[in-house]
Motif scaffolding. Structure first.
Motif, PDB file in Angstrom:
ATOM      1  N   LYS A 121      -1.236 -37.264  -5.438  1.00  0.00           N
ATOM      2  CA  LYS A 121      -0.774 -37.456  -6.703  1.00  0.00           C
ATOM      3  C   LYS A 121      -0.319 -36.503  -7.678  1.00  0.00           C
ATOM      4  O   LYS A 121      -0.385 -36.479  -8.805  1.00  0.00           O
ATOM      5  CB  LYS A 121      -1.999 -38.161  -7.634  1.00  0.00           C
ATOM      6  CG  LYS A 121      -2.461 -39.481  -6.630  1.00  0.00           C
ATOM      7  CD  LYS A 121      -3.658 -40.109  -7.205  1.00  0.00           C
ATOM      8  CE  LYS A 121      -4.228 -41.324  -6.426  1.00  0.00           C
ATOM      9  NZ  LYS A 121      -5.533 -41.866  -7.330  1.00  0.00           N
ATOM     10  N   GLY A 122       0.466 -35.591  -7.023  1.00  0.00           N
ATOM     11  CA  GLY A 122       1.071 -34.420  -7.851  1.00  0.00           C
ATOM     12  C   GLY A 122       2.433 -34.949  -8.379  1.00  0.00           C
ATOM     13  O   GLY A 122       2.691 -36.075  -8.057  1.00  0.00           O
ATOM     14  N   THR A 123       3.107 -33.934  -8.975  1.00  0.00           N
ATOM     15  CA  THR A 123       4.577 -34.334  -9.371  1.00  0.00           C
ATOM     16  C   THR A 123       5.426 -34.515  -8.079  1.00  0.00           C
ATOM     17  O   THR A 123       5.447 -33.762  -7.142  1.00  0.00           O
ATOM     18  CB  THR A 123       5.117 -32.846 -10.152  1.00  0.00           C
ATOM     19  OG1 THR A 123       4.094 -32.701 -11.109  1.00  0.00           O
ATOM     20  CG2 THR A 123       6.421 -33.479 -10.831  1.00  0.00           C
ATOM     21  N   PRO A 124       6.209 -35.633  -8.225  1.00  0.00           N
ATOM     22  CA  PRO A 124       6.965 -36.066  -7.040  1.00  0.00           C
ATOM     23  C   PRO A 124       8.100 -35.000  -6.979  1.00  0.00           C
ATOM     24  O   PRO A 124       8.422 -34.466  -7.913  1.00  0.00           O
ATOM     25  CB  PRO A 124       7.644 -37.315  -7.599  1.00  0.00           C
ATOM     26  CG  PRO A 124       6.582 -37.961  -8.333  1.00  0.00           C
ATOM     27  CD  PRO A 124       5.869 -36.556  -9.239  1.00  0.00           C
ATOM     28  N   ILE A 125       8.223 -34.687  -5.833  1.00  0.00           N
ATOM     29  CA  ILE A 125       9.366 -33.672  -5.412  1.00  0.00           C
ATOM     30  C   ILE A 125      10.500 -34.313  -4.561  1.00  0.00           C
ATOM     31  O   ILE A 125      10.239 -35.355  -3.730  1.00  0.00           O
ATOM     32  CB  ILE A 125       8.927 -32.530  -4.310  1.00  0.00           C
ATOM     33  CG1 ILE A 125       7.728 -32.118  -5.163  1.00  0.00           C
ATOM     34  CG2 ILE A 125       9.787 -31.456  -3.912  1.00  0.00           C
ATOM     35  CD1 ILE A 125       7.014 -31.060  -4.300  1.00  0.00           C
ATOM     36  N   PRO A 126      11.857 -34.045  -4.900  1.00  0.00           N
ATOM     37  CA  PRO A 126      12.876 -34.607  -4.357  1.00  0.00           C
ATOM     38  C   PRO A 126      13.115 -34.323  -2.974  1.00  0.00           C
ATOM     39  O   PRO A 126      13.001 -33.215  -2.768  1.00  0.00           O
ATOM     40  CB  PRO A 126      14.139 -34.493  -5.175  1.00  0.00           C
ATOM     41  CG  PRO A 126      13.744 -33.284  -5.997  1.00  0.00           C
ATOM     42  CD  PRO A 126      12.355 -33.198  -5.998  1.00  0.00           C
TER      43      PRO A 126
END
Length: 127
Positions: A37-42
């Motif tokens: 649930k962390g910051t989405p990474i591309p």
């Protein structure tokens, strides 16, 4: 990957590129993934050009895998000539399959046809 201006080249969906681990690939998608649930990474979703069942997820930034544009026609000709020369010197030469796939793509033929044209022995031919 940086271009000659020092900026990072971002690949787009449907681009055909070269990956140092998979060879010729199609950018199937650019998506965002997150762990815990962390910051989405591309991430790039890459599918092998020759085996679409082979898929890899590579971060758009800070990846260790070399991702680059496909070689030019002039580079493909140079690599093909080296391949021909290698087979001329040693009929049992074993080329890099990823490189063969990339050159074949530029030549618009199959890797198997490229090897035949370069002088590779037919499967089953034993000296």
């Amino acid at each position: 990957m940086s271009d000659n201006t020092g900026t990072t080249r971002i690949f787009e969906k449907k681009d055909v590129i070269f990956s140092s681990t998979m060879g010729l690939c199609v950018v199937s998608d650019v998506t965002r993934l997150s762990a815990d649930k962390g910051t989405p990474i591309p991430y790039y979703v890459l599918k092998s050009y020759y085996d679409r069942t082979h898929v890899a997820y590579i971060p758009v930034e800070d990846h260790e895998v070399e991702l680059r544009d496909v070689i030019s026609e002039a580079e493909a000709v140079e690599r093909f000539e080296k391949l021909e020369s290698a087979y001329g010197e040693d009929p049992k030469y074993v080329p890099d399959a990823l490189e063969v796939g990339e050159v074949a793509y530029v030549y618009r033929i199959t890797p198997e046809e490229l090897l035949r044209q370069a002088g590779a022995p037919e499967p089953g031919d034993e000296d």
